[in-house]
Design a protein around this motif. Structure first.
Motif, PDB file in Angstrom:
ATOM      1  N   TYR A 260      24.356 -54.439   5.491  1.00  0.00           N
ATOM      2  CA  TYR A 260      23.367 -55.492   5.324  1.00  0.00           C
ATOM      3  C   TYR A 260      22.608 -55.331   4.010  1.00  0.00           C
ATOM      4  N   SER A 261      22.282 -56.454   3.392  1.00  0.00           N
ATOM      5  CA  SER A 261      21.450 -56.441   2.193  1.00  0.00           C
ATOM      6  C   SER A 261      20.000 -56.207   2.584  1.00  0.00           C
ATOM      7  N   GLU A 262      19.205 -55.831   1.620  1.00  0.00           N
ATOM      8  CA  GLU A 262      17.774 -55.610   1.899  1.00  0.00           C
ATOM      9  C   GLU A 262      17.119 -56.898   2.377  1.00  0.00           C
ATOM     10  N   GLU A 263      17.536 -58.033   1.808  1.00  0.00           N
ATOM     11  CA  GLU A 263      16.978 -59.322   2.216  1.00  0.00           C
ATOM     12  C   GLU A 263      17.288 -59.615   3.679  1.00  0.00           C
ATOM     13  N   LYS A 264      18.540 -59.373   4.079  1.00  0.00           N
ATOM     14  CA  LYS A 264      18.921 -59.647   5.459  1.00  0.00           C
ATOM     15  C   LYS A 264      18.200 -58.705   6.414  1.00  0.00           C
ATOM     16  N   ILE A 265      18.087 -57.435   6.041  1.00  0.00           N
ATOM     17  CA  ILE A 265      17.384 -56.473   6.883  1.00  0.00           C
ATOM     18  C   ILE A 265      15.936 -56.902   7.093  1.00  0.00           C
ATOM     19  N   ASP A 266      15.261 -57.279   6.009  1.00  0.00           N
ATOM     20  CA  ASP A 266      13.857 -57.693   6.113  1.00  0.00           C
ATOM     21  C   ASP A 266      13.720 -58.951   6.965  1.00  0.00           C
ATOM     22  N   SER A 267      14.700 -59.868   6.852  1.00  0.00           N
ATOM     23  CA  SER A 267      14.650 -61.103   7.640  1.00  0.00           C
ATOM     24  C   SER A 267      14.796 -60.798   9.125  1.00  0.00           C
ATOM     25  N   ILE A 268      15.726 -59.899   9.459  1.00  0.00           N
ATOM     26  CA  ILE A 268      15.930 -59.526  10.861  1.00  0.00           C
ATOM     27  C   ILE A 268      14.691 -58.842  11.418  1.00  0.00           C
ATOM     28  N   LEU A 269      14.152 -57.911  10.660  1.00  0.00           N
ATOM     29  CA  LEU A 269      12.972 -57.173  11.110  1.00  0.00           C
ATOM     30  C   LEU A 269      11.776 -58.096  11.318  1.00  0.00           C
ATOM     31  N   SER A 270      11.659 -59.125  10.483  1.00  0.00           N
ATOM     32  CA  SER A 270      10.507 -60.031  10.579  1.00  0.00           C
ATOM     33  C   SER A 270      10.535 -60.865  11.845  1.00  0.00           C
ATOM     34  N   ARG A 271      11.742 -61.004  12.458  1.00  0.00           N
ATOM     35  CA  ARG A 271      11.872 -61.818  13.672  1.00  0.00           C
ATOM     36  C   ARG A 271      11.750 -60.993  14.936  1.00  0.00           C
ATOM     37  N   GLN A 272      11.599 -59.679  14.799  1.00  0.00           N
ATOM     38  CA  GLN A 272      11.501 -58.817  15.978  1.00  0.00           C
ATOM     39  C   GLN A 272      10.049 -58.410  16.237  1.00  0.00           C
ATOM     40  N   GLU A 273       9.813 -57.982  17.461  1.00  0.00           N
ATOM     41  CA  GLU A 273       8.508 -57.441  17.797  1.00  0.00           C
ATOM     42  C   GLU A 273       8.247 -56.183  16.959  1.00  0.00           C
ATOM     43  N   SER A 274       6.978 -55.891  16.741  1.00  0.00           N
ATOM     44  CA  SER A 274       6.619 -54.691  15.989  1.00  0.00           C
ATOM     45  C   SER A 274       6.890 -53.443  16.822  1.00  0.00           C
ATOM     46  N   ASP A 275       7.008 -52.299  16.138  1.00  0.00           N
ATOM     47  CA  ASP A 275       7.200 -51.038  16.849  1.00  0.00           C
ATOM     48  C   ASP A 275       6.066 -50.795  17.833  1.00  0.00           C
ATOM     49  N   GLU A 276       4.870 -51.211  17.459  1.00  0.00           N
ATOM     50  CA  GLU A 276       3.710 -50.997  18.334  1.00  0.00           C
ATOM     51  C   GLU A 276       3.881 -51.723  19.660  1.00  0.00           C
ATOM     52  N   VAL A 277       4.444 -52.931  19.626  1.00  0.00           N
ATOM     53  CA  VAL A 277       4.663 -53.694  20.860  1.00  0.00           C
ATOM     54  C   VAL A 277       5.708 -53.007  21.721  1.00  0.00           C
ATOM     55  N   PHE A 278       6.833 -52.596  21.089  1.00  0.00           N
ATOM     56  CA  PHE A 278       7.873 -51.890  21.844  1.00  0.00           C
ATOM     57  C   PHE A 278       7.286 -50.660  22.535  1.00  0.00           C
ATOM     58  N   LEU A 279       6.593 -49.836  21.766  1.00  0.00           N
ATOM     59  CA  LEU A 279       6.110 -48.556  22.289  1.00  0.00           C
ATOM     60  C   LEU A 279       5.021 -48.749  23.342  1.00  0.00           C
ATOM     61  N   SER A 280       4.215 -49.796  23.199  1.00  0.00           N
ATOM     62  CA  SER A 280       3.135 -50.026  24.165  1.00  0.00           C
ATOM     63  C   SER A 280       3.674 -50.429  25.534  1.00  0.00           C
ATOM     64  N   ARG A 281       4.888 -50.971  25.568  1.00  0.00           N
ATOM     65  CA  ARG A 281       5.480 -51.408  26.839  1.00  0.00           C
ATOM     66  C   ARG A 281       6.366 -50.334  27.466  1.00  0.00           C
TER      67      ARG A 281
END
Length: 204
Positions: free
Chosen positions: A152-173
């Motif tokens: 994956y390109s850096e642009e694609k990686i950043d786009s995918i990450l921007s559409r996911q919940e933050s690490d804080e949300v994952f870990l809090s659940r």
């Protein structure tokens, strides 16, 4: 049988953990993306609705199956198309998963059922699972894995990450966190210890 959801950010190593769990006795594993792919095949639950919503012939191969590369490009550039596709696929997948879980429970052949889904929290699966396990890795590690293993390109990686919940949300659940920045064996030891604790407390 315990119904456990496995989630975490892209590149965290969910598939690594699921593949390890698949080798355990009396354990069922289900990858939601692969399950969705089955339901998107001609003649299956989602296919007709997808063809109606996305009639462009360029999105399909000559045999009628979905051209996944073409769909991926479409939804990457068009959030509305992604939302429309998800509105078809997600409800069908959820219904099929719940049916499969019930079937496995009634068989009494399994002690654990693990469901892997990147959008497990967004899809509300955390409310129907008995527990939620989160596979965690640093952002730096995840980006490196996505670049090296998937190209994956850096642009694609950043786009995918921007559409996911933050690490804080994952870990809090999370009911349990699997740390996966190091060697796979380190994560596997954490999983084994948790499974032993679950078995010791009795299976519900």
């Amino acid at each position: 049988m315990k119904f456990i959801g496995i989630t975490g950010g892209v590149g965290a190593g969910k598939s690594l953990i699921m593949d390890y769990l698949a080798g355990k006795p009396r354990t069922a594993v289900l990858y939601s993306d692969r399950f969705a792919g089955e339901l998107e095949q001609p003649g299956q639950a989602c296919y007709g609705l997808i063809r109606q919503a996305f009639p462009d012939a360029a999105l399909y191969h000559e045999d009628g199956t979905m051209n996944r590369a073409a769909f991926a490009e479409l939804v990457f550039k068009n959030p509305a198309a992604l939302e429309a596709l998800n509105s078809i696929v997600h409800p069908a997948v959820r219904e099929a998963i719940l049916s499969d879980v019930q079937e496995k429970r009634e068989s009494r052949d399994f002690d654990f059922y693990f469901l892997e889904a990147a959008l497990l929290i967004e899809g509300g699966y955390d409310r129907i699972c008995d527990e939620l396990w989160v596979v965690s890795a640093s952002l730096e590690t995840r980006k490196r894995r996505l670049s090296e293993s998937r190209g994956y390109s850096e642009e694609k990686i950043d786009s995918i990450l921007s559409r996911q919940e933050s690490d804080e949300v994952f870990l809090s659940r999370a009911d349990f966190i699997i740390h996966n920045d190091g060697a796979p064996e380190e994560a596997f030891r954490e999983v084994d210890a948790r499974l032993a604790a679950e078995a010791g407390s009795g299976i519900s």
